[in-house]
Design an enzyme around this catalytic site. Structure first.
Site, PDB file in Angstrom:
ATOM      1  N   LYS A   1      29.907 124.491 -13.428  1.00  0.00           N
ATOM      2  CA  LYS A   1      29.876 123.409 -12.437  1.00  0.00           C
ATOM      3  C   LYS A   1      29.429 123.975 -11.094  1.00  0.00           C
ATOM      4  O   LYS A   1      29.968 124.979 -10.627  1.00  0.00           O
ATOM      5  CB  LYS A   1      31.268 122.784 -12.301  1.00  0.00           C
ATOM      6  CG  LYS A   1      31.314 121.605 -11.336  1.00  0.00           C
ATOM      7  CD  LYS A   1      32.644 120.895 -11.392  1.00  0.00           C
ATOM      8  CE  LYS A   1      33.660 121.421 -10.422  1.00  0.00           C
ATOM      9  NZ  LYS A   1      33.390 121.154  -9.002  1.00  0.00           N
TER      10      LYS A   1
ATOM     11  N   ASP B   1      28.260 118.757  -9.257  1.00  0.00           N
ATOM     12  CA  ASP B   1      29.402 117.985  -8.751  1.00  0.00           C
ATOM     13  C   ASP B   1      29.319 117.876  -7.225  1.00  0.00           C
ATOM     14  O   ASP B   1      30.070 118.535  -6.507  1.00  0.00           O
ATOM     15  CB  ASP B   1      30.692 118.687  -9.200  1.00  0.00           C
ATOM     16  CG  ASP B   1      31.940 117.943  -8.772  1.00  0.00           C
ATOM     17  OD1 ASP B   1      31.864 116.718  -8.541  1.00  0.00           O
ATOM     18  OD2 ASP B   1      33.000 118.589  -8.671  1.00  0.00           O
TER      19      ASP B   1
ATOM     20  N   LYS C   1      29.522 114.862  -5.715  1.00  0.00           N
ATOM     21  CA  LYS C   1      30.367 113.705  -5.358  1.00  0.00           C
ATOM     22  C   LYS C   1      29.700 112.819  -4.309  1.00  0.00           C
ATOM     23  O   LYS C   1      30.203 112.634  -3.192  1.00  0.00           O
ATOM     24  CB  LYS C   1      31.737 114.167  -4.855  1.00  0.00           C
ATOM     25  CG  LYS C   1      32.504 114.998  -5.862  1.00  0.00           C
ATOM     26  CD  LYS C   1      33.896 115.307  -5.363  1.00  0.00           C
ATOM     27  CE  LYS C   1      34.666 116.207  -6.289  1.00  0.00           C
ATOM     28  NZ  LYS C   1      34.181 117.594  -6.347  1.00  0.00           N
TER      29      LYS C   1
ATOM     30  N   ASP D   1      27.728 107.071  -0.453  1.00  0.00           N
ATOM     31  CA  ASP D   1      26.904 106.564   0.647  1.00  0.00           C
ATOM     32  C   ASP D   1      26.480 105.138   0.323  1.00  0.00           C
ATOM     33  O   ASP D   1      26.930 104.564  -0.678  1.00  0.00           O
ATOM     34  CB  ASP D   1      25.682 107.491   0.855  1.00  0.00           C
ATOM     35  CG  ASP D   1      25.291 107.606   2.334  1.00  0.00           C
ATOM     36  OD1 ASP D   1      25.166 106.545   2.975  1.00  0.00           O
ATOM     37  OD2 ASP D   1      25.106 108.730   2.822  1.00  0.00           O
TER      38      ASP D   1
ATOM     39  N   THR E   1      41.871 114.391  -7.969  1.00  0.00           N
ATOM     40  CA  THR E   1      43.106 114.895  -8.593  1.00  0.00           C
ATOM     41  C   THR E   1      44.053 115.555  -7.582  1.00  0.00           C
ATOM     42  O   THR E   1      45.165 115.919  -7.931  1.00  0.00           O
ATOM     43  CB  THR E   1      42.762 115.905  -9.705  1.00  0.00           C
ATOM     44  OG1 THR E   1      41.899 116.909  -9.151  1.00  0.00           O
ATOM     45  CG2 THR E   1      42.071 115.244 -10.873  1.00  0.00           C
TER      46      THR E   1
ATOM     47  N   ARG F   1      40.284 127.893 -10.807  1.00  0.00           N
ATOM     48  CA  ARG F   1      41.050 129.063 -10.361  1.00  0.00           C
ATOM     49  C   ARG F   1      41.914 129.724 -11.427  1.00  0.00           C
ATOM     50  O   ARG F   1      42.063 130.954 -11.379  1.00  0.00           O
ATOM     51  CB  ARG F   1      41.861 128.676  -9.107  1.00  0.00           C
ATOM     52  CG  ARG F   1      40.953 128.536  -7.877  1.00  0.00           C
ATOM     53  CD  ARG F   1      41.602 127.756  -6.768  1.00  0.00           C
ATOM     54  NE  ARG F   1      41.747 126.350  -7.087  1.00  0.00           N
ATOM     55  CZ  ARG F   1      42.298 125.441  -6.283  1.00  0.00           C
ATOM     56  NH1 ARG F   1      42.762 125.815  -5.110  1.00  0.00           N
ATOM     57  NH2 ARG F   1      42.376 124.175  -6.652  1.00  0.00           N
TER      58      ARG F   1
HETATM   59  O1  LIG Z   1      39.078 114.797  -8.783  1.00  0.00           O
HETATM   60  C1  LIG Z   1      38.512 115.914  -8.778  1.00  0.00           C
HETATM   61  C2  LIG Z   1      37.147 116.062  -8.838  1.00  0.00           C
HETATM   62  C3  LIG Z   1      36.602 117.309  -8.855  1.00  0.00           C
HETATM   63  N1  LIG Z   1      37.374 118.417  -8.790  1.00  0.00           N
HETATM   64  C4  LIG Z   1      36.708 119.736  -8.824  1.00  0.00           C
HETATM   65  O2  LIG Z   1      37.154 120.454  -9.986  1.00  0.00           O
HETATM   66  C5  LIG Z   1      37.372 121.812  -9.671  1.00  0.00           C
HETATM   67  C6  LIG Z   1      38.808 122.164  -9.954  1.00  0.00           C
HETATM   68  O3  LIG Z   1      39.043 123.511  -9.652  1.00  0.00           O
HETATM   69  P1  LIG Z   1      40.458 124.207  -9.857  1.00  0.00           P
HETATM   70  O4  LIG Z   1      40.275 125.561  -9.260  1.00  0.00           O
HETATM   71  O5  LIG Z   1      40.713 124.234 -11.338  1.00  0.00           O
HETATM   72  O6  LIG Z   1      41.485 123.398  -9.125  1.00  0.00           O
HETATM   73  C7  LIG Z   1      36.971 122.008  -8.210  1.00  0.00           C
HETATM   74  O7  LIG Z   1      35.650 122.494  -8.191  1.00  0.00           O
HETATM   75  C8  LIG Z   1      37.008 120.612  -7.616  1.00  0.00           C
HETATM   76  O8  LIG Z   1      36.017 120.432  -6.641  1.00  0.00           O
HETATM   77  C9  LIG Z   1      38.729 118.282  -8.730  1.00  0.00           C
HETATM   78  O9  LIG Z   1      39.480 119.270  -8.672  1.00  0.00           O
HETATM   79  N2  LIG Z   1      39.263 117.030  -8.738  1.00  0.00           N
END
Ligand SMILES: O=c1ccn([C@@H]2O[C@H](COP(=O)(O)O)[C@@H](O)[C@H]2O)c(=O)[nH]1
Length: 236
Positions: free
Chosen positions: A33, A60, A62, A65, A124, A216
């Site tokens: 991603k 991603d 997002k 606009d 999230t 992470r």
């Molecule tokens: O609602 C959302 C949309 C995108 N993300 C993205 O996913 C990863 C999650 O990374 P972790 O390190 O596993 O937390 C990150 O790139 C976010 O930009 C999201 O977390 N929630």
């Protein structure tokens, strides 16, 4: 498709060099991603690097606009040869429809496969409490996430991004052809960090996710290869 193919690992690093180092450290990752941090710091060249290595790409960015601007952005993104592109469902029906149609036309004109445009239902990192008291949304969180996914589906999009905590309900309402991508995935041994609505990888997949975004817990681990393998073992 093996179980490891449903894990998408974010390249959330500040430079292209660090991204390449991560890609080389984890050759078993098939789906990467590219998000805001890397794209804003280093531009689109990372997409060519991933394409040249036959990796699948989730772009991603997002988008959020007005319809005309979002359509232009989606048309441009579709020419990078990526698999998934994100847009906020809060763009509304007109914006989502413009985006979907511009993306499709642009990919077809370039002779490329049409990427899947998927809508962010609710980040999230947002809790029920902040949805109600900061964002002042008068719906319960699961009801709001479902509403946003159904809006995306009614606008012609291919799928949505949701937390694993809502994925079962979205799968039941949106059907099997709707792609559901879940960030907010945390093995029991990993720190939750800023994510608010989490589940383990196995529970998220069982609940109906097509893809899990796991950052992470893998990329910040002392041994990222072991962390990725451990998640695959837990899934199989
Ligand atoms: O609602 C959302 C949309 C995108 N993300 C993205 O996913 C990863 C999650 O990374 P972790 O390190 O596993 O937390 C990150 O790139 C976010 O930009 C999201 O977390 N929630």
């Amino acid at each position: 498709m093996s179980v490891s193919d449903c894990i998408i690992v974010p390249l959330d690093v500040p430079s292209e060099l660090e991204a390449i180092a991560l890609i080389e450290k984890l050759p078993q990752v098939t789906f990467w991603k590219v998000g805001l941090e890397l794209f804003v710091s280093s531009g689109p060249s990372i997409l060519k690097i991933l394409n040249d290595r036959q990796k699948r790409i989730f772009l991603d960015l997002k988008f959020h606009d007005i319809p005309n601007t979002i359509a232009g952005a989606c048309a441009a993104a579709a020419r990078y040869g990526v698999d998934l592109i994100t847009i906020h469902a809060t763009c509304g029906k007109e914006g989502l429809q413009h985006a979907q149609s511009a993306m499709q036309t642009s990919a077809e004109q370039a002779g490329l496969p049409v990427p899947k445009l998927i809508a962010i239902t609710l980040l999230t990192s947002i809790s029920s409490r902040s949805l109600a008291f900061e964002l002042k949304i008068p719906l319960e969180l699961p009801e709001y996430a479902l509403h946003m996914a159904l809006l995306a589906q009614a606008s012609g999009l291919s799928g949505a991004v949701c937390s694993p905590q809502e994925v079962a309900q979205l799968r039941q309402s949106c059907g099997d052809d709707f792609t559901l991508v879940c960030p907010g995935v945390r093995p029991t041994w990993a720190e939750v960090g800023d994510q608010k609505r989490v589940m383990t990888p196995a529970a998220a997949l069982k609940a109906g996710a097509n893809y899990l975004v796991v950052g992470r817990p893998i990329t910040a681990a002392d041994d990222p290869v072991r962390a990725f393998d451990r998640i695959c073992e837990e899934l199989s």
